[in-house]
Design an enzyme around this catalytic site. Structure first.
Site, PDB file in Angstrom:
ATOM      1  N   GLU A 183       0.837  -1.208   0.000  1.00  0.00           N
ATOM      2  CA  GLU A 183       0.000   0.000   0.000  1.00  0.00           C
ATOM      3  C   GLU A 183       0.870   1.256   0.000  1.00  0.00           C
ATOM      4  O   GLU A 183       1.977   1.244   0.556  1.00  0.00           O
ATOM      5  CB  GLU A 183      -0.851   0.059   1.280  1.00  0.00           C
ATOM      6  CG  GLU A 183      -1.970  -0.921   1.343  1.00  0.00           C
ATOM      7  CD  GLU A 183      -2.685  -0.791   2.691  1.00  0.00           C
ATOM      8  OE1 GLU A 183      -3.898  -0.592   2.679  1.00  0.00           O
ATOM      9  OE2 GLU A 183      -2.033  -0.892   3.742  1.00  0.00           O
ATOM     10  N   LYS A 233       2.093   4.592   1.504  1.00  0.00           N
ATOM     11  CA  LYS A 233       2.158   5.067   2.896  1.00  0.00           C
ATOM     12  C   LYS A 233       2.031   6.583   2.889  1.00  0.00           C
ATOM     13  O   LYS A 233       2.934   7.295   2.467  1.00  0.00           O
ATOM     14  CB  LYS A 233       3.465   4.636   3.553  1.00  0.00           C
ATOM     15  CG  LYS A 233       3.477   5.007   5.032  1.00  0.00           C
ATOM     16  CD  LYS A 233       4.574   4.344   5.784  1.00  0.00           C
ATOM     17  CE  LYS A 233       4.469   4.579   7.278  1.00  0.00           C
ATOM     18  NZ  LYS A 233       3.691   5.707   7.741  1.00  0.00           N
ATOM     19  N   ARG A 246       3.582  -4.694  17.875  1.00  0.00           N
ATOM     20  CA  ARG A 246       4.429  -4.499  16.700  1.00  0.00           C
ATOM     21  C   ARG A 246       4.835  -5.870  16.188  1.00  0.00           C
ATOM     22  O   ARG A 246       5.580  -6.589  16.846  1.00  0.00           O
ATOM     23  CB  ARG A 246       5.667  -3.685  17.090  1.00  0.00           C
ATOM     24  CG  ARG A 246       6.456  -3.152  15.906  1.00  0.00           C
ATOM     25  CD  ARG A 246       7.686  -2.381  16.370  1.00  0.00           C
ATOM     26  NE  ARG A 246       7.343  -1.156  17.068  1.00  0.00           N
ATOM     27  CZ  ARG A 246       6.946  -0.022  16.486  1.00  0.00           C
ATOM     28  NH1 ARG A 246       6.821   0.032  15.179  1.00  0.00           N
ATOM     29  NH2 ARG A 246       6.664   1.044  17.199  1.00  0.00           N
ATOM     30  N   LYS A 287       7.041  -1.652   7.089  1.00  0.00           N
ATOM     31  CA  LYS A 287       7.105  -0.380   6.351  1.00  0.00           C
ATOM     32  C   LYS A 287       8.464  -0.185   5.688  1.00  0.00           C
ATOM     33  O   LYS A 287       9.509  -0.580   6.239  1.00  0.00           O
ATOM     34  CB  LYS A 287       6.731   0.802   7.246  1.00  0.00           C
ATOM     35  CG  LYS A 287       7.500   0.964   8.524  1.00  0.00           C
ATOM     36  CD  LYS A 287       6.904   2.089   9.354  1.00  0.00           C
ATOM     37  CE  LYS A 287       7.519   2.106  10.748  1.00  0.00           C
ATOM     38  NZ  LYS A 287       6.907   3.085  11.630  1.00  0.00           N
TER      39      LYS A 287
END
Length: 445
Positions: free
Chosen positions: A266, A268, A434, A440
Site C-alpha cells: 500500500e 504510505k 508491533r 514499512k
C-alpha cells in the site's frame, strides 16, 4: 512506590493496594495512578498551572502567595512545598473531612470541567478544599496530580502486572490444564519461574482486552467485580478506541518477500493516522495516541456520516491535506496545521482533508479483527459509498516480486508520499503490538 525504582517492588505495592480497593473505587484508583481523571481518549485535563496551585496552597495553609513562591524556588517541587506548609499550618479549618478517593476524584473532575465566569476562583477553591482536608503527605500528591507531575514511574504495563498478581490464584484454579502444560514443559524451572510463566499468561489475557478497549480503569473494575470472568465481558465498542497495530521495518523489498511472501503493498501516506468510530449518527475520531480529534476535523465527521454505509463501524486510515486545484498531497508540515483547537472551520476550508482507509476492525456488531487482512480489505471496499468524495481506500497492489515492490515504492515517493507499507494477506489485526504482519519501507531507510 515513590521510594523505589524497581518494577518488582512497585508491582507488589500496587497488588497490595488493588486487593484492598473496593470495586466502586477501582476505576478512579487506576486513573489517579495513571495521572488522569478518565481514560486518555476523553482528554479530561485538570488544566492547572503553577500560579493557581501556589494560590491554593497559600489559601489552605494560611500563607501569602509570596511565601509559597519563595519556598517553591528553594525546593523546586510544589508538591514538597505543599507538604512542608501543611505541616505548619497558620490556620486550622473549621470544616475538615478525611479524604477519600471519590472526594479527590470528584473535586478534580469539577475543576477540569469548570467553564465560564469565575472559573479561576472556583478552581483555586476546589483545590484548596482538598488541601484543607489533606494530611501533609496527601497534600504533596494532590498538588503533583494537579500539575500532571505524579513522578511515580508507574506505567500501564506495571498496572497490568499488578492486576495479574492479584488474580493469579483464581486464574490457576480455572485453567488447570494450561498450568499443568506449563509445569510439564518447564519442569526444570524453579517454582518462582513457573509462577512467573503462569502469571504472564494472565497478564497477556488482560492486555489483550485492554488493547481492544483502551480503558484500563474499566478492565480493572470488571476484574475486581467478577474476577477472571470479568474479562469475558469486555469487547470492542464503537466510541472506545482500539490500541493500533504497529509496523516493523525492513531495509529492502527482497527482505519483505522473504519474511511474508505474497503481500498487499500500500501507499504510505504522510498525514494523521486516525481511527474513525461510527455508531449510528455519532462519529468519534481518535489519533494514533488515542486522543479524541473529533472537533478538529469537521469535514471528516461529515464524510463518515454520509460516505460509510455501515450503521456501526470502526475503520482506520490516514488523513492528509490535499491541494484541490492540483489534486496533489501537501507535505506533513502543511497537514499538521489542521491540529488545532481554534479557528477550526476556517482552516478546514483552507486545507480540506481526505481520508485514505487501510483497515476495518468492526462492522455492525461484528468484531472482524481475527479475519485475514485480504477479507478485511474487501469488506472495507464494500462499506465506502459509491458516491464517496472524501473517503477512499488506500491504493495498493498484490505481489510476490521484489522488483514490483520497488517500482511501486518509487512511484509513490515521486508523488511526494512517505513510502510503502507491505501487509501479510492472511494476518489478523493485532491490536497494540508491533509484528511482522505489517512492514514499512520509507525513503529515510
Amino acid at each position: 512506590i515513590e521510594k523505589t525504582t524497581k518494577r518488582v517492588d512497585m508491582t507488589t505495592q500496587l497488588a497490595a493496594l488493588f486487593r484492598e480497593t473496593p470495586a466502586e473505587d477501582m476505576q478512579n484508583v487506576i486513573y489517579l495512578l495513571q495521572g488522569r481523571l478518565a481514560p486518555a481518549y476523553e482528554n479530561t485535563e485538570t488544566g492547572l498551572g503553577e500560579k493557581f496551585v501556589i494560590q491554593a496552597i497559600g489559601k489552605a495553609a494560611g500563607y501569602s502567595k509570596e511565601e509559597v513562591e519563595k519556598k517553591f524556588k528553594k525546593t523546586g517541587d510544589l508538591g514538597q512545598s505543599a507538604e512542608e506548609f501543611l505541616q505548619k499550618k497558620n490556620q486550622q479549618s473549621l470544616v475538615r473531612q478525611t479524604l477519600s478517593v471519590k472526594k479527590v476524584h470528584d473535586n478534580f473532575m469539577k475543576l477540569a470541567t469548570q467553564t465560564g465566569e469565575g472559573t479561576q476562583e472556583m478552581k483555586i477553591r476546589l483545590l484548596a478544599e482538598l488541601l484543607n482536608s489533606a494530611s501533609p503527605l496527601e497534600g504533596k500528591f494532590v498538588v503533583r496530580f494537579a500539575l500532571g507531575a505524579l513522578r511515580l514511574g508507574v506505567g500501564d504495563p506495571t498496572l497490568m502486572d499488578a492486576l495479574a498478581q492479584v488474580h493469579l490464584e483464581e486464574f490457576k484454579k480455572s485453567n488447570k490444564k494450561l498450568v499443568e502444560e506449563i509445569e510439564e514443559k518447564e519442569s526444570k524451572k524453579s517454582p518462582e519461574e513457573l509462577q512467573r510463566k503462569i502469571r504472564m499468561k494472565l497478564r497477556e489475557a488482560i492486555e489483550a482486552k485492554y488493547n481492544i478497549h483502551a480503558d484500563l480503569g474499566h478492565v480493572a473494575t470488571l476484574l475486581t467485580q467478577f474476577g477472571i470472568k470479568g474479562l469475558e465481558k469486555i469487547d470492542i465498542e464503537p466510541g472506545v478506541p482500539i490500541r493500533p497495530t504497529l509496523a516493523e521495518r525492513l531495509p529492502l523489498s527482497k527482505d519483505v518477500i522473504e519474511k511474508i511472501g505474497k503481500c498487499m503493498v500500500e501507499a504510505k501516506y504522510d498525514g494523521f493516522r486516525v481511527q474513525v468510530h461510527k455508531k449510528g449518527n455519532k462519529i468519534t475520531i481518535f489519533s494514533r495516541n488515542l486522543e479524541s480529534m473529533t472537533d478538529m476535523f469537521p469535514e471528516l465527521v461529515d464524510a463518515a456520516r454520509k460516505e460509510l454505509t455501515a450503521k456501526d463501524v470502526i475503520v482506520e486510515g490516514e488523513a492528509l491535506a490535499v491541494n484541490e486545484q492540483t489534486n496533489e498531497f501537501f507535505p506533513f508540515q502543511v497537514t499538521i496545521q489542521r491540529k488545532r483547537k481554534y479557528d477550526v472551520e476556517e482552516k478546514a476550508k483552507e486545507l480540506p482533508l481526505k481520508l485514505f482507509l487501510f483497515d476495518v476492525m468492526y462492522v455492525d456488531g461484528k468484531n472482524i479483527m481475527s479475519h485475514p487482512f485480504h477479507e478485511r480489505r474487501e469488506k472495507l471496499k464494500e462499506i465506502i459509498g459509491k458516491e464517496s468524495t472524501t473517503i477512499e481506500v488506500t491504493k495498493g497492489i498484490i505481489t510476490d516480486k521484489a522488483e514490483k515492490i520497488d517500482a511501486f515504492f518509487n512511484e509513490n515517493v515521486t508523488q511526494g508520499l512517505e513510502g510503502i507499507m507491505c501487509k501479510d494477506l492472511n494476518a489478523p489485526y493485532i491490536a497494540g503490538a508491533r509484528k511482522f504482519a505489517w512492514i514499512k519501507l520509507k525513503r529515510s531507510y
